[in-house]
Design a protein around this motif. Sequence first.
Motif, PDB file in Angstrom:
ATOM      1  N   ALA A 168       0.838  -1.198   0.000  1.00 38.77           N
ATOM      2  CA  ALA A 168       0.000   0.000   0.000  1.00 38.77           C
ATOM      3  C   ALA A 168       0.874   1.249   0.000  1.00 38.77           C
ATOM      4  CB  ALA A 168      -0.913  -0.004   1.211  1.00 38.77           C
ATOM      5  N   VAL A 169       0.526   2.206  -0.855  1.00 38.43           N
ATOM      6  CA  VAL A 169       1.259   3.477  -0.913  1.00 38.43           C
ATOM      7  C   VAL A 169       0.419   4.639  -0.399  1.00 38.43           C
ATOM      8  CG1 VAL A 169       2.732   2.726  -2.817  1.00 38.43           C
ATOM      9  CG2 VAL A 169       0.560   3.855  -3.310  1.00 38.43           C
ATOM     10  N   ALA A 189      -8.461   9.110   1.048  1.00 43.05           N
ATOM     11  CA  ALA A 189      -7.166   8.537   1.406  1.00 43.05           C
ATOM     12  C   ALA A 189      -6.120   9.627   1.288  1.00 43.05           C
ATOM     13  CB  ALA A 189      -6.833   7.350   0.501  1.00 43.05           C
ATOM     14  N   HIS A 190      -4.964   9.374   1.841  1.00 47.06           N
ATOM     15  CA  HIS A 190      -3.895  10.355   1.773  1.00 47.06           C
ATOM     16  C   HIS A 190      -2.556   9.644   1.764  1.00 47.06           C
ATOM     17  CE1 HIS A 190      -4.222   9.507   6.094  1.00 47.06           C
ATOM     18  NE2 HIS A 190      -2.958   9.859   6.192  1.00 47.06           N
ATOM     19  N   ASP A 204       5.838   7.766   1.924  1.00 49.14           N
ATOM     20  CA  ASP A 204       5.106   6.641   1.350  1.00 49.14           C
ATOM     21  C   ASP A 204       5.391   6.462  -0.134  1.00 49.14           C
ATOM     22  OD1 ASP A 204       3.822   6.215   3.822  1.00 49.14           O
ATOM     23  OD2 ASP A 204       2.280   7.694   3.329  1.00 49.14           O
ATOM     24  N   LEU A 205       5.980   7.461  -0.767  1.00 46.36           N
ATOM     25  CA  LEU A 205       6.193   7.419  -2.208  1.00 46.36           C
ATOM     26  C   LEU A 205       7.568   6.893  -2.590  1.00 46.36           C
ATOM     27  CD1 LEU A 205       4.675  10.933  -3.066  1.00 46.36           C
ATOM     28  CD2 LEU A 205       3.530   8.719  -3.127  1.00 46.36           C
ATOM     29  N   ARG A 226      -2.547  14.372  -5.093  1.00 43.13           N
ATOM     30  CA  ARG A 226      -2.241  15.366  -4.067  1.00 43.13           C
ATOM     31  C   ARG A 226      -0.856  15.127  -3.468  1.00 43.13           C
ATOM     32  NH1 ARG A 226      -5.849  16.390   1.448  1.00 43.13           N
ATOM     33  NH2 ARG A 226      -4.573  18.107   2.273  1.00 43.13           N
ATOM     34  N   GLY A 227      -0.559  13.864  -3.140  1.00 46.76           N
ATOM     35  CA  GLY A 227       0.698  13.554  -2.471  1.00 46.76           C
ATOM     36  C   GLY A 227       1.916  13.820  -3.332  1.00 46.76           C
ATOM     37  N   MET A 228       1.832  13.516  -4.638  1.00 37.67           N
ATOM     38  CA  MET A 228       2.977  13.730  -5.521  1.00 37.67           C
ATOM     39  C   MET A 228       3.250  15.215  -5.705  1.00 37.67           C
ATOM     40  SD  MET A 228       2.079  10.645  -8.189  1.00 37.67           S
ATOM     41  CE  MET A 228       3.393  10.891  -9.372  1.00 37.67           C
TER      42      MET A 228
END
Length: 569
Positions: A151-152, A174-175, A180-181, A221-223
């Motif tokens: 899971a990322v 989710a976030h 995590d990346l 969003r995370g990237m």
Amino acid sequence: MSILRANPSLRDTRSYFASFGPRPKPALRPSVMPVEERLPAPSETYEAEEARPPDIHQQPRSHVVASILNPIHRRTALVKLQTPFTDRQLESIATGMVYLEKLGLVSVLVIENDRLPKGEDGERAALLEETMRIVSALENQGAKARPVLGAVVRLGPKPGDEDAEQRDFAVPEAHTFPSDLVHIRSALRAGEIPVIPPLALDSFCRTVRVDANDVVAALARGMVEATEADGHKRDATYDGYSDEFDLTPLRLMIINKEGGVPSYARSGMPHLLVNLDAETSYISETFDPRWRASHPTALSNLSLARTCLAYMPPSSSAVMVSHRSPSSLIANLITNKPAVSSSLPHALLQGNRKLTPHTPTLLRRGLPIRVLRSVAEIDKPKLKALLEQSFMRTLDEDPFWARLERHLDYAIVAGDYSGAAIVTREFEEREGATSGTPIAYLDKFAVLPSHQGDGTVDFLWVALHDESYGLGLPFSANPNGGKQGEGEGCDLVWRSRADNPVNKWYFERSSGHLRLGKWIMFWCDAEKRLKTVEGRRGSAGLSIVEEWEHDRLPRWADVIEKIPSSWKP
């Protein structure tokens, strides 16, 4: 051949090279050394300097060699792949992914299996098996791919979102954090395409299956946030040909079996270009229940696109495409435009061979559109700045505003005056008095240079169509703050200098034109009237010149040639 078929314009080509071309080497500041360090020691001779072995670690790499070995600046795309697909379909999709990678766009794939119900025994094993199948399909086409089986993303809203202001898009369920990346970064740095199943960590650190839309939105969003955290700074030794990449997603691609979003304006054929800011709610409200069987994920993907593009850069776009159109992804990458312009006349769109049930839908974040009916509603300083930047001339303010006070019909404004169309009512003057039916005259059509190429021009022209020559037809009921399709359409007339480079664009969208010395007069016929006359004639269609067309061109020409210039000499 796919690139040639995309028929990129000069602006499209420049835009592509701006995103993917080699980065110029930043200018290095000259180091200031003490004089005694710059002068050779008395005992040091030229021969001794020549005999010194070179330090290979400090030798700068040749820009010519580096540009040949790595000629492109790699960017990333988020891809949602709605499986299952047959082996032949996967082969077609994988071929498209490989071509995109050669052009500089490396995909981050998130898969979803629409036929695998949630909660069934063995669903995780089935998802991992599907992930490996896609990895094999990519590698069979010559790409390097890496399955990211863990899971990322983390389940639930991101800490702090509960205190954030209310947003006009769906916040991801989710976030993810930059840490995590690491697996995605590693794959991209190694030149591999990461393939990710829709898994997430819950609050008990268990890996659970979630909706792929939540994974894609969380990654978008995370990237972006990870890139911002990095600062994307280069040190002084960066030579413009680094193996690094830009983690910020440049494109969102949704590849499925159903294609784009069905359009009420084209009897269920796909939308060509969607202004998410202005049209999302209306598309949902006018979604025919019969389309839910043939396009079950269209609305959820529309919502996903709006969420992702809200986090991605303004120049980014999303495309919803069928697995039958992999070459469309290449055309979209080069031009960042729909297959067919949505601002073309509907008669041309209806008979266009490029329009099929599998034509992709391009989605842009877009801008809100509003219609102003009086000069008092116009923000004069902002409109002045828009006109002067767009036309690169100085506005003669007092006569311009005085004329609008007398003649303004309405003004259509995109966003915070990123674009505007001004329509006036012009009359014939006979013996000092006005007479006849007023002419709808397009006095100004302007878009800021920074918004040319991002869809604003098409969004603005479609709104103009809906308020003028397209009024009265069902497909003109767009929510642009105007009459919403109710009323009678009218002919729209405008003029352009004969040497204006934009004339090619006007030729494609007008019903006709007439050369008037240094001017070209264009017009668009009221579509409802054309449809009515054609219906009455049946199979005979329209004649060359209808009764209502007699003498109108000289009358229009006489009126618009007398309209004064808005610019200072």
